[in-house]
Design a protein around this motif. Structure first.
Motif, PDB file in Angstrom:
ATOM      1  N   HIS A  16       0.818  -1.216   0.000  1.00 48.23           N
ATOM      2  CA  HIS A  16       0.000   0.000   0.000  1.00 48.23           C
ATOM      3  C   HIS A  16       0.851   1.264   0.000  1.00 48.23           C
ATOM      4  CE1 HIS A  16      -3.373  -2.697   1.097  1.00 48.23           C
ATOM      5  NE2 HIS A  16      -4.047  -1.811   0.395  1.00 48.23           N
ATOM      6  N   GLU A  17       2.160   1.106   0.104  1.00 46.56           N
ATOM      7  CA  GLU A  17       3.058   2.268   0.108  1.00 46.56           C
ATOM      8  C   GLU A  17       3.669   2.523  -1.256  1.00 46.56           C
ATOM      9  OE1 GLU A  17       6.242   1.867   2.845  1.00 46.56           O
ATOM     10  OE2 GLU A  17       4.956   2.012   4.601  1.00 46.56           O
ATOM     11  N   LEU A  18       3.587   1.530  -2.142  1.00 43.48           N
ATOM     12  CA  LEU A  18       4.302   1.632  -3.408  1.00 43.48           C
ATOM     13  C   LEU A  18       3.345   1.988  -4.541  1.00 43.48           C
ATOM     14  CD1 LEU A  18       6.647  -1.467  -3.042  1.00 43.48           C
ATOM     15  CD2 LEU A  18       7.200   0.928  -2.657  1.00 43.48           C
ATOM     16  N   ARG A  19       3.814   2.875  -5.384  1.00 47.53           N
ATOM     17  CA  ARG A  19       2.999   3.363  -6.490  1.00 47.53           C
ATOM     18  C   ARG A  19       3.188   2.452  -7.700  1.00 47.53           C
ATOM     19  NH1 ARG A  19       1.562   8.681  -7.589  1.00 47.53           N
ATOM     20  NH2 ARG A  19       2.991   9.433  -6.018  1.00 47.53           N
ATOM     21  N   CYS A  20       2.084   2.227  -8.402  1.00 45.12           N
ATOM     22  CA  CYS A  20       2.178   1.511  -9.670  1.00 45.12           C
ATOM     23  C   CYS A  20       2.491   2.545 -10.748  1.00 45.12           C
ATOM     24  CB  CYS A  20       0.856   0.829  -9.985  1.00 45.12           C
ATOM     25  SG  CYS A  20       0.802   0.224 -11.668  1.00 45.12           S
ATOM     26  N   LEU A  21       3.577   2.312 -11.503  1.00 49.86           N
ATOM     27  CA  LEU A  21       4.010   3.332 -12.458  1.00 49.86           C
ATOM     28  C   LEU A  21       3.210   3.314 -13.748  1.00 49.86           C
ATOM     29  CD1 LEU A  21       7.565   2.823 -11.407  1.00 49.86           C
ATOM     30  CD2 LEU A  21       6.740   5.116 -11.859  1.00 49.86           C
ATOM     31  N   VAL A  22       2.437   2.273 -13.951  1.00 49.43           N
ATOM     32  CA  VAL A  22       1.645   2.208 -15.176  1.00 49.43           C
ATOM     33  C   VAL A  22       0.375   3.043 -15.013  1.00 49.43           C
ATOM     34  CG1 VAL A  22       0.467   0.703 -16.796  1.00 49.43           C
ATOM     35  CG2 VAL A  22       2.564  -0.066 -15.711  1.00 49.43           C
ATOM     36  N   TYR A  38      13.253   2.619  -9.734  1.00 47.66           N
ATOM     37  CA  TYR A  38      12.154   3.450 -10.230  1.00 47.66           C
ATOM     38  C   TYR A  38      12.173   4.860  -9.640  1.00 47.66           C
ATOM     39  CZ  TYR A  38      10.270  -0.772 -12.297  1.00 47.66           C
ATOM     40  OH  TYR A  38      10.103  -1.892 -13.059  1.00 47.66           O
ATOM     41  N   GLY A  39      13.058   5.137  -8.700  1.00 51.37           N
ATOM     42  CA  GLY A  39      13.143   6.480  -8.138  1.00 51.37           C
ATOM     43  C   GLY A  39      12.173   6.677  -6.982  1.00 51.37           C
ATOM     44  N   ASP A  40      12.338   7.800  -6.288  1.00 51.60           N
ATOM     45  CA  ASP A  40      11.505   8.084  -5.114  1.00 51.60           C
ATOM     46  C   ASP A  40      10.027   8.196  -5.469  1.00 51.60           C
ATOM     47  OD1 ASP A  40      13.667   8.065  -3.495  1.00 51.60           O
ATOM     48  OD2 ASP A  40      13.932  10.240  -3.469  1.00 51.60           O
ATOM     49  N   PHE A  41       9.747   8.412  -6.747  1.00 46.25           N
ATOM     50  CA  PHE A  41       8.367   8.591  -7.193  1.00 46.25           C
ATOM     51  C   PHE A  41       7.496   7.383  -6.851  1.00 46.25           C
ATOM     52  CE2 PHE A  41       5.170   8.615 -10.717  1.00 46.25           C
ATOM     53  CZ  PHE A  41       4.515   9.756 -10.324  1.00 46.25           C
ATOM     54  N   VAL A  42       8.088   6.193  -6.746  1.00 45.71           N
ATOM     55  CA  VAL A  42       7.268   5.012  -6.440  1.00 45.71           C
ATOM     56  C   VAL A  42       6.789   5.003  -5.005  1.00 45.71           C
ATOM     57  CG1 VAL A  42       8.216   3.397  -8.128  1.00 45.71           C
ATOM     58  CG2 VAL A  42       9.253   3.573  -5.894  1.00 45.71           C
ATOM     59  N   LEU A  43       7.431   5.788  -4.147  1.00 46.87           N
ATOM     60  CA  LEU A  43       6.999   5.812  -2.752  1.00 46.87           C
ATOM     61  C   LEU A  43       5.882   6.838  -2.605  1.00 46.87           C
ATOM     62  CD1 LEU A  43      10.436   5.834  -0.921  1.00 46.87           C
ATOM     63  CD2 LEU A  43       8.964   3.882  -1.355  1.00 46.87           C
ATOM     64  N   TYR A  44       4.767   6.405  -2.015  1.00 49.42           N
ATOM     65  CA  TYR A  44       3.714   7.385  -1.761  1.00 49.42           C
ATOM     66  C   TYR A  44       4.140   8.356  -0.665  1.00 49.42           C
ATOM     67  CZ  TYR A  44      -0.101   6.304  -4.830  1.00 49.42           C
ATOM     68  OH  TYR A  44      -0.883   6.199  -5.936  1.00 49.42           O
ATOM     69  N   LYS A  45       5.103   7.923   0.155  1.00 53.37           N
ATOM     70  CA  LYS A  45       5.641   8.808   1.176  1.00 53.37           C
ATOM     71  C   LYS A  45       7.115   9.027   0.858  1.00 53.37           C
ATOM     72  CE  LYS A  45       3.778   7.609   5.276  1.00 53.37           C
ATOM     73  NZ  LYS A  45       3.901   6.842   6.529  1.00 53.37           N
ATOM     74  N   PRO A  46       7.430   9.984  -0.025  1.00 53.67           N
ATOM     75  CA  PRO A  46       8.830  10.148  -0.418  1.00 53.67           C
ATOM     76  C   PRO A  46       9.672  10.681   0.743  1.00 53.67           C
ATOM     77  CG  PRO A  46       7.487  11.883  -1.365  1.00 53.67           C
ATOM     78  CD  PRO A  46       6.560  10.958  -0.669  1.00 53.67           C
ATOM     79  N   PRO A  47      10.969  10.329   0.780  1.00 51.41           N
ATOM     80  CA  PRO A  47      11.823  10.818   1.858  1.00 51.41           C
ATOM     81  C   PRO A  47      12.035  12.323   1.727  1.00 51.41           C
ATOM     82  CG  PRO A  47      13.134   9.731   0.179  1.00 51.41           C
ATOM     83  CD  PRO A  47      11.698   9.527  -0.197  1.00 51.41           C
ATOM     84  N   THR A  76      12.592  17.110  -2.524  1.00 52.87           N
ATOM     85  CA  THR A  76      11.208  16.966  -2.102  1.00 52.87           C
ATOM     86  C   THR A  76      10.849  17.929  -0.977  1.00 52.87           C
ATOM     87  OG1 THR A  76      11.816  15.241  -0.538  1.00 52.87           O
ATOM     88  CG2 THR A  76      11.159  14.509  -2.718  1.00 52.87           C
ATOM     89  N   ALA A  77      11.785  18.813  -0.600  1.00 51.91           N
ATOM     90  CA  ALA A  77      11.542  19.708   0.536  1.00 51.91           C
ATOM     91  C   ALA A  77      10.283  20.546   0.316  1.00 51.91           C
ATOM     92  CB  ALA A  77      12.750  20.606   0.754  1.00 51.91           C
ATOM     93  N   ALA A  78      10.125  21.094  -0.903  1.00 51.79           N
ATOM     94  CA  ALA A  78       8.961  21.932  -1.196  1.00 51.79           C
ATOM     95  C   ALA A  78       7.675  21.147  -0.973  1.00 51.79           C
ATOM     96  CB  ALA A  78       9.032  22.444  -2.638  1.00 51.79           C
ATOM     97  N   LEU A  79       7.696  19.895  -1.386  1.00 51.98           N
ATOM     98  CA  LEU A  79       6.531  19.027  -1.257  1.00 51.98           C
ATOM     99  C   LEU A  79       6.110  18.861   0.200  1.00 51.98           C
ATOM    100  CD1 LEU A  79       4.895  17.147  -3.188  1.00 51.98           C
ATOM    101  CD2 LEU A  79       6.431  15.323  -2.500  1.00 51.98           C
ATOM    102  N   TRP A  80       7.109  18.728   1.065  1.00 51.71           N
ATOM    103  CA  TRP A  80       6.802  18.483   2.469  1.00 51.71           C
ATOM    104  C   TRP A  80       6.457  19.768   3.212  1.00 51.71           C
ATOM    105  CZ3 TRP A  80       5.916  14.046   4.927  1.00 51.71           C
ATOM    106  CH2 TRP A  80       6.336  12.858   4.314  1.00 51.71           C
ATOM    107  N   ILE A  81       7.133  20.879   2.843  1.00 52.26           N
ATOM    108  CA  ILE A  81       7.002  22.103   3.623  1.00 52.26           C
ATOM    109  C   ILE A  81       5.832  22.961   3.135  1.00 52.26           C
ATOM    110  CG2 ILE A  81       8.187  24.223   4.279  1.00 52.26           C
ATOM    111  CD1 ILE A  81      10.815  22.581   4.039  1.00 52.26           C
ATOM    112  N   ALA A  82       5.544  22.920   1.827  1.00 54.29           N
ATOM    113  CA  ALA A  82       4.523  23.801   1.252  1.00 54.29           C
ATOM    114  C   ALA A  82       3.166  23.728   1.971  1.00 54.29           C
ATOM    115  CB  ALA A  82       4.360  23.509  -0.245  1.00 54.29           C
TER     116      ALA A  82
END
Lengths: 152, 174
Positions: A41-47, A89-98, A103-109
């Motif tokens: 449930h944490e991993l994104r399907c890239l398709v 696949y990069g951090d993009f596959v994580l629904y909760k990226p580190p 990704t700072a903007a994503l977390w702080i915005a």
């Protein structure tokens, strides 16, 4: 007595369906299975990018589920498995990226926007509270005047 | 002047929206760029099962394109003429037949032509998974040292070839 074979047949069919839906059940211990369920449930399907690999029917999602399953069965930790997937696949596959520089903007915005919103609301509230006080004496006078006119 | 802030906010949002529309969410940058290509060992199409397999080690020494394709893949038809053209120009292309039946791949190559120096079979998609493939066609540019230089997601277009891939191959060959 008669319907029994049919019932048995139907039940057998349902067992078959259930087995097809969860083809890998039974090979993990309950704790491992719980980890498996959390991870998929944490991993994104890239398709189909807005689904987790748990939700998606895509081929790639089922491959990744199998990968997660096999790696848990092989004794890898959750972090090992996350690393395996993000290395490819990069951090993009994580629904909760580190939290990194990227990704700072994503977390702080969201917090910044919430603060901004609260600030705006406070400012509006303060303005509303002070505004009527300044206007009252004039209004009251005018009101009395109008009332006197209308009252013969 | 009282509208200055809303107008600035609106313009900023429109600019961000414009940038967002230009981005393609399907193109997820590969974390493999600059790293050694992930290991694999796959049987070759048309070879008997005991024959030597294709491994990453056999891809080093010169720049090469690694193209994941499949006979069932529509985008692969789109890029195929360009791959044929490139192979005629002497570009080395290795094909990895992704989740496909060997006989289908053979028929497909017979019908459309074979631009590949070698074709390896990734029947279960394990190599694809290890390489971060999430939808064929995908093409990786490998330098002579076996590092991944570039990943093309989707068909290789003439623009992608001219702009991204050719300069890399020219640089890697030197």
């Amino acid at each position: 007595m008669k319907p029994r074979p049919i019932v048995a047949l139907l039940l057998a069919a349902f067992v078959g369906i259930a087995a097809a839906l969860t083809p890998m059940e039974g090979t993990l211990t309950p704790e491992q299975d719980a980890r498996y369920r959390v991870l998929i449930h944490e991993l994104r399907c890239l398709v189909c990018q807005n689904q987790t690999i748990a939700d998606s029917n895509a081929d790639l999602a089922s491959d990744l589920r199998k990968q997660v399953h096999d790696r848990i069965a092989a004794g890898e930790s959750d972090d090992d498995i996350r690393r395996y997937v993000t290395d490819r696949y990069g951090d993009f596959v994580l629904y909760k990226p580190p939290l990194t520089a990227r990704t700072a903007a994503l977390w702080i915005a969201p917090f910044l926007l919430a603060l901004l919103g609260i600030g705006l609301v406070l400012r509006l509230l303060r303005r509303n509270r002070s505004a009527p006080a300044a206007a009252t004496p004039v209004d009251a006078q005018r009101l009395r005047q109008l009332l006197d006119e209308k009252d013969p | 002047m009282r509208y200055a802030i809303p107008v600035v906010v609106l313009v900023a949002m429109l600019v961000l929206l414009g940038i967002g529309l230009k981005l393609d969410p399907r193109e997820v940058p590969s974390p493999l760029i600059g790293k050694p290509a992930p290991a694999f060992e796959l049987p070759l199409l048309g070879a008997d099962p005991e024959a030597p397999k294709l491994s990453v080690a056999s891809l080093t020494g010169r720049p090469v394109l690694v193209n994941f394709f499949a006979s069932w893949c529509a985008g692969c038809r789109v890029e195929h003429p360009l791959l044929m053209e490139l192979s005629k120009q002497g570009v080395e292309i290795v094909g990895i037949d992704y989740k496909d039946a060997p006989e289908d791949a053979r028929a497909w190559l017979a019908r459309h032509g074979n631009p590949y120096r070698q074709v390896a079979l990734d029947r279960v998609g394990q190599a694809g998974l290890d390489w971060g493939v999430y939808g064929v066609p995908e093409t990786y540019v490998l330098g002579a040292d076996g590092r991944v230089l570039f990943k093309q997601i989707g068909p290789v277009t003439p623009q992608a070839w001219e702009r991204d891939i050719r300069p890399l191959l020219a640089g890697a060959a030197r």
